[in-house]
Each structure stands twice: as structure tokens, then as C-alpha cells.
Write a protein that holds these residues in place. Sequence first.
Motif, PDB file in Angstrom:
ATOM      1  N   PHE A  44      57.813  -3.031  50.678  1.00 43.12           N
ATOM      2  CA  PHE A  44      59.223  -2.653  50.816  1.00 43.12           C
ATOM      3  C   PHE A  44      59.778  -2.432  49.411  1.00 43.12           C
ATOM      4  O   PHE A  44      59.610  -3.289  48.547  1.00 43.12           O
ATOM      5  CB  PHE A  44      60.047  -3.792  51.436  1.00 43.12           C
ATOM      6  N   ASN A  45      60.415  -1.313  49.196  1.00 47.59           N
ATOM      7  CA  ASN A  45      61.151  -1.058  47.966  1.00 47.59           C
ATOM      8  C   ASN A  45      62.579  -0.790  48.439  1.00 47.59           C
ATOM      9  O   ASN A  45      62.946   0.343  48.734  1.00 47.59           O
ATOM     10  CB  ASN A  45      60.551   0.136  47.217  1.00 47.59           C
ATOM     11  N   LEU A  46      63.338  -1.862  48.579  1.00 42.99           N
ATOM     12  CA  LEU A  46      64.631  -1.823  49.256  1.00 42.99           C
ATOM     13  C   LEU A  46      65.686  -1.049  48.473  1.00 42.99           C
ATOM     14  O   LEU A  46      65.458  -0.622  47.350  1.00 42.99           O
ATOM     15  CB  LEU A  46      65.092  -3.256  49.533  1.00 42.99           C
ATOM     16  N   GLY A  47      66.849  -0.874  49.081  1.00 46.52           N
ATOM     17  CA  GLY A  47      67.955  -0.182  48.413  1.00 46.52           C
ATOM     18  C   GLY A  47      68.172   1.200  48.986  1.00 46.52           C
ATOM     19  O   GLY A  47      68.078   1.408  50.196  1.00 46.52           O
ATOM     20  N   TYR A  48      68.430   2.146  48.101  1.00 48.97           N
ATOM     21  CA  TYR A  48      68.727   3.512  48.530  1.00 48.97           C
ATOM     22  C   TYR A  48      67.735   4.480  47.904  1.00 48.97           C
ATOM     23  O   TYR A  48      67.020   4.148  46.953  1.00 48.97           O
ATOM     24  CB  TYR A  48      70.165   3.912  48.168  1.00 48.97           C
ATOM     25  N   LEU A  49      67.696   5.680  48.460  1.00 50.12           N
ATOM     26  CA  LEU A  49      66.804   6.728  47.976  1.00 50.12           C
ATOM     27  C   LEU A  49      67.198   7.112  46.559  1.00 50.12           C
ATOM     28  O   LEU A  49      68.339   7.510  46.327  1.00 50.12           O
ATOM     29  CB  LEU A  49      66.895   7.952  48.897  1.00 50.12           C
ATOM     30  N   PRO A  50      66.288   6.965  45.585  1.00 53.07           N
ATOM     31  CA  PRO A  50      66.622   7.370  44.219  1.00 53.07           C
ATOM     32  C   PRO A  50      67.112   8.823  44.196  1.00 53.07           C
ATOM     33  O   PRO A  50      66.527   9.693  44.839  1.00 53.07           O
ATOM     34  CB  PRO A  50      65.303   7.217  43.464  1.00 53.07           C
ATOM     35  N   THR A  92      66.276  -5.182  57.780  1.00 53.07           N
ATOM     36  CA  THR A  92      65.195  -5.635  56.897  1.00 53.07           C
ATOM     37  C   THR A  92      64.616  -6.948  57.405  1.00 53.07           C
ATOM     38  O   THR A  92      63.389  -7.115  57.465  1.00 53.07           O
ATOM     39  CB  THR A  92      65.693  -5.771  55.445  1.00 53.07           C
ATOM     40  N   LEU A  93      65.479  -7.887  57.813  1.00 48.13           N
ATOM     41  CA  LEU A  93      64.983  -9.157  58.352  1.00 48.13           C
ATOM     42  C   LEU A  93      64.193  -8.937  59.644  1.00 48.13           C
ATOM     43  O   LEU A  93      63.154  -9.571  59.852  1.00 48.13           O
ATOM     44  CB  LEU A  93      66.145 -10.122  58.597  1.00 48.13           C
ATOM     45  N   GLN A  94      64.661  -8.032  60.502  1.00 46.32           N
ATOM     46  CA  GLN A  94      63.916  -7.708  61.727  1.00 46.32           C
ATOM     47  C   GLN A  94      62.532  -7.162  61.372  1.00 46.32           C
ATOM     48  O   GLN A  94      61.522  -7.541  61.975  1.00 46.32           O
ATOM     49  CB  GLN A  94      64.666  -6.665  62.556  1.00 46.32           C
ATOM     50  N   LEU A 112      55.141  -7.441  50.371  1.00 51.72           N
ATOM     51  CA  LEU A 112      55.805  -7.349  49.071  1.00 51.72           C
ATOM     52  C   LEU A 112      57.161  -6.693  49.266  1.00 51.72           C
ATOM     53  O   LEU A 112      57.245  -5.606  49.834  1.00 51.72           O
ATOM     54  CB  LEU A 112      54.970  -6.513  48.095  1.00 51.72           C
ATOM     55  N   LEU A 113      58.211  -7.361  48.792  1.00 49.17           N
ATOM     56  CA  LEU A 113      59.566  -6.815  48.897  1.00 49.17           C
ATOM     57  C   LEU A 113      60.193  -6.732  47.510  1.00 49.17           C
ATOM     58  O   LEU A 113      60.413  -7.763  46.862  1.00 49.17           O
ATOM     59  CB  LEU A 113      60.433  -7.703  49.786  1.00 49.17           C
ATOM     60  N   VAL A 114      60.460  -5.513  47.057  1.00 49.58           N
ATOM     61  CA  VAL A 114      61.221  -5.322  45.822  1.00 49.58           C
ATOM     62  C   VAL A 114      62.682  -5.245  46.236  1.00 49.58           C
ATOM     63  O   VAL A 114      63.073  -4.405  47.053  1.00 49.58           O
ATOM     64  CB  VAL A 114      60.783  -4.054  45.062  1.00 49.58           C
ATOM     65  N   ILE A 115      63.480  -6.160  45.688  1.00 51.85           N
ATOM     66  CA  ILE A 115      64.871  -6.340  46.096  1.00 51.85           C
ATOM     67  C   ILE A 115      65.787  -5.985  44.934  1.00 51.85           C
ATOM     68  O   ILE A 115      65.511  -6.369  43.789  1.00 51.85           O
ATOM     69  CB  ILE A 115      65.111  -7.811  46.516  1.00 51.85           C
TER      70      ILE A 115
END
Length: 188
Positions: A96-102, A115-117, A133-136
Motif C-alpha cells: 500500500f502506498n497510501l494518500g493521493y495520486l501523485p 484502508t482498514l477494511q 507493507l503500508l507507506v503512510i
Amino acid sequence: MFKNVVDLAKQICQLKLKQGDKAADCTMGNGNDTAFLCDLVGEEGKVYAFDIQEEAISKTREKLQKLKLLDRAVLILDGHETMDSYIKEPIRLFMFNLGYLPKGDHEITTKKDTTLQAVQKCLDLLEPDGLILLVIYPGHERGKEEQEALAVFAATLNQKAFNVAHICLTNQANNPPELLCIEKVLPR
């Protein structure tokens, strides 16, 4: 080694994944992580990639075609919280590379609830010794909400079933990205 958590996550992927493995890019974005994972799993492997934006699917498809990796990927226009509708086999690594589309619309971002689901579903689909792996990115409001919710969730995981590591480069300015790693413990 500790330049940033995105590079650290990629180093972990290189250690964990081998030819023929199954992986999932739960936040496809521009396709960089999808291409990276496709390369690691090789010709016999498979990468499921999720995004809710058509633009992400298009950019990723184009990137994978150029790199001759498209046949290793399953591109899915849907939220990562629906992964169990598409994935019917054990997965070695979820990214996971969370957040918004660069360079995209910053109003369209991952959300703590979905995300939790998704992470809960990852736990069920993860093979023994597999890794999430979660990049937050806690530097924006929704990212901070995700960071807080994921920290609480991860702290409740049974230590006999999962190992959890939370990596934050604490001396970097402006709420630097963090890496949350969840490893499924091998059965004894």
C-alpha cells in the motif's frame, strides 16, 4: 538504507519476493509499484493491482506494456477493500502506498475506513510468512487519520499470529511518511 520509507519498503520487497510469487499493489497510482512488483515476481508470478481512478489504470497499463510486464498483472478498477472479490489465492506480499495520486487530484485520497477494511482482508489472504507493507503519509488530514487508525489496529493484532513493525524517520521535518509492516507468523 534509510533514505526514505518508500525505498525501504522496496528493499523489503526485494528480500521477500521471489520468482513465481503472488503479490498485490493495493494502491496502483501511476503504476511504479505495480511494475516493480511485476519485475520481482517474474514470468511465473502474478500481481493484482487496485485503483479507483481510470487514469491510474491507463497509466499503469501503458507503463507495463512498455516494460513488457503486462502479462504478469491483473489491473482492477475498484477499491482495495473489495480485493476478496478478485483474489482467490494466497498472496505473499501486499503493498500500500497510501494518500493521493501523485500529480493528481488531492481530494481523491485513500480513506481510513476502506484502508482498514482492505488490511483486514489482507490478513485473511496472506500466506504464512507473508507481508503487508503500508507507506503512510500523515502530512495531510486524511493521511493522519489513516496513520492513527492503522496504529491502533496494528497494536491489537495477536503477537502469536503477526509481527508488526512501525518505522518512522523521526528526525525528518514536516510529518515524513511512515512504514507499517505486518508479517504473518509461520505456523509451528
